[in-house]
Each structure stands twice: as structure tokens, then as C-alpha cells.
Design a protein around this motif. Structure first.
Motif: not given
Ligand code: ASP
Ligand code: MG
Length: 270
Positions: A191-203, A213-216, A228-229
Motif C-alpha cells: 500500500e502506498i499512502w499518499t495525498d490523493v485518492s489514487g491514480i486519477m484521470t488527470a492532475d 481510476v479504481p483498477e489498473l 509523467g504521472a
């Protein structure tokens, strides 16, 4: 078996780099940075650890800051700082936050131990972004966790050469450290705990309506990182992918959010 991999507190790695650079250019401004860093960590201890338990942590911090001070003062006097010296200086960020977190958890009766990753992660001598010796590292990680069964609070971002010189895994390398340990231990998930709720469709700073995006798949995540994400350190993916361990990206500030899960196969992705 479980491990928590810590990063330095926000902004600290940048300040440590600045501090060492100033010192090596004979700029005594490095002293103020050191003082501010010390104050920032003491303040964190004040917030996280009750007055009755604080003394031990503060004396540990004091020991670390005196060590750091002597290294940076050496750079000031010599007007020189090698890549090895710089790696040693920046390693203090994770060592400080690791001790603070471990002591804060111990005060809350969580059985845990601080582990300096230097003891388990072996790398080459490329001090700024060292390459991991996975054969030695995997073995050392497993041996360590066999003997130490309580929760391990591990310094991210750093490792050591075979003869014990501190190295770093590159900026943002704590995520990579988590994957290295997770892969060595055959973890169920990383688990990577960061400051956004996951990988997103854009910045989300540019596009307020960006969605999570729930699953990749690993391939897709790797490709996004390549283009560059900023949410994941690209190398993070590799050890996890090799061992087919799912990687979750979660939000520290909204722990209930489901985040993004990166699954090993494109075919497994829903
Ligand atoms: N503290 C290190 C950095 O700022 C590692 C990390 O945050 O992952 O690069
Ligand atoms: Mg970071």
C-alpha cells in the motif's frame, strides 16, 4: 509479518539537500536550516508523543541532529561534499521520521521496532540513485523478518553499499523501498499512502473534475508513470510486478476511499 515504510516529513529532504549544498559552498546559512529542521521535528514529537514519554525520543533526535551537524560542519570546513556525503546527509530525514513514528506507536501500545533499511537493503555505489542488489537484499530482508516478528518501522529511500556506506534509491524512493520489502517478503499487498485518492484521470490541480481510476494493470500504470504521472515512482512497479503483488494507492487524508489497485495482469483487471 508487517512493515511500515516511512518517508521523511514533508519538505525535509529538500531542506537537507539545501543545507548540505550551502555548507559545502562556505555559506553559514546552513546553520539556520539545521535549526529549523530540528525545531520542526521537535514540534512533531510534541504533537505525537505525550509529555511523560517524550524524553527518550527527544534525546534520540538530539543524537541524530548532533551527528548531522558534525557531518555538515565538516562539509563547511572542507568546502566539499561528495555524493556519499550527500546521501548520508539526506538519510537523516527518514531516520528522524522513522524514530518519531516508532516511538509514537510504542506509546500507543503498538508492538513495533525501528529498522534502518541500511541493514537490509544492499546497493551499488551510485549514491544518488543506487541500484539494488536483489539477491543479497531479499535474503537479508527475509532473515531479518524471521528474527523480528513485531511490526517493523523501516526507513524508506535509503540503503547501503556492501561495506556499509549509506546510499539513496533516488528521489521519491520510499515507494520503491516498500515494493522491495513487499516483494522480498511475498506480501499480500503493497500500500502506498499518499495525498490523493489514487491514480486519477488527470492532475486534480489542473482538472478539478478528475476521477480516481479504481483498477489498473501493471502495464498501464508503468505506461502512465513513463508519460509523467507523478503519483508513483516508476521503478516501484518492478519488484511488485515480478512477484505479482497488487499495489494499492490510498489517501492518508481520506483513508476510507478505496483508492486505486494496480493488478498484475491486464486480463485480471475488471
Ligand atoms: N524523502 C525522499 C524524497 O523526498 C524519499 C521519498 O519521499 O519517497 O525524495
Ligand atoms: Mg515522498
Amino acid at each position: 509479518i508487517a512493515a511500515v515504510i516511512v518517508s521523511a516529513m514533508s519538505g525535509v529532504t529538500n531542506e537537507l539537500i539545501k543545507c548540505a549544498q550551502l555548507a559545502s559552498k562556505k555559506d553559514s546559512g546552513y546553520k539556520k536550516i539545521l535549526k529549523d529542521l530540528e525545531r520542526k521535528h521537535i514540534a512533531a514529537v510534541g504533537e505525537l508523543i505525550g509529555a511523560r514519554h517524550r524524553a527518550k525520543t527527544l534525546s534520540r533526535l538530539d543524537g541524530l541532529f548532533r551527528q548531522l551537524e558534525s557531518i555538515v560542519t565538516g562539509a563547511y570546513r572542507l568546502q566539499e561534499l561528495s555524493p556519499a556525503g550527500m546521501a548520508c546527509v539526506v538519510s537523516f530525514g527518514e531516520r528522524l521520521s522513522g524514530h518519531i513514528l516508532a516511538d509514537a506507536l510504542i506509546e500507543r501500545h503498538v508492538q513495533c521496532e525501528y529498522l534502518n533499511a541500511r541493514h537490509v537493503i544492499t546497493t551499488d555505489e551510485h549514491f544518488e540513485a543506487a541500484a539494488v542488489d536483489f539477491v543479497r537484499t531479499d535474503k537479508a530482508v527475509r532473515a531479518h523478518f524471521k528474527k523480528h516478528t513485531s511490526l517493523q518501522i523501516v526507513t524508506g529511500f535509503i540503503g547501503a553499499t556492501p561495506d556499509g556506506k549509506t546510499t539513496t534509491l533516488g528521489r521519491g524512493g520510499s515507494d520503491y523501498s516498500a515494493a522491495i520489502l513487499g516483494a522480498a517478503l511475498g506480501a499480500k499487498a503493497i500500500e502506498i499512502w499518499t495525498d490523493v485518492s489514487g491514480i486519477m484521470t488527470a492532475d486534480p490541480r489542473l482538472v478539478p473534475r478528475a476521477k480516481v481510476v479504481p483498477e489498473l494493470s501493471f502495464e498501464e500504470a508503468g505506461e502512465l508513470a513513463y508519460f509523467g504521472a507523478k503519483v508513483l515512482h516508476p521503478k516501484t512497479i518492478l519488484p511488485a510486478m515480478r512477484k505479482r503483488i497488487p499495489v494499492k494507492v490510498l489517501n492518508t487524508f481520506m483513508p476510507e476511499d478505496r483508492g486505486t489497485t494496480i493488478v498484475p495482469n491486464f486480463a485480471q483487471r475488471r
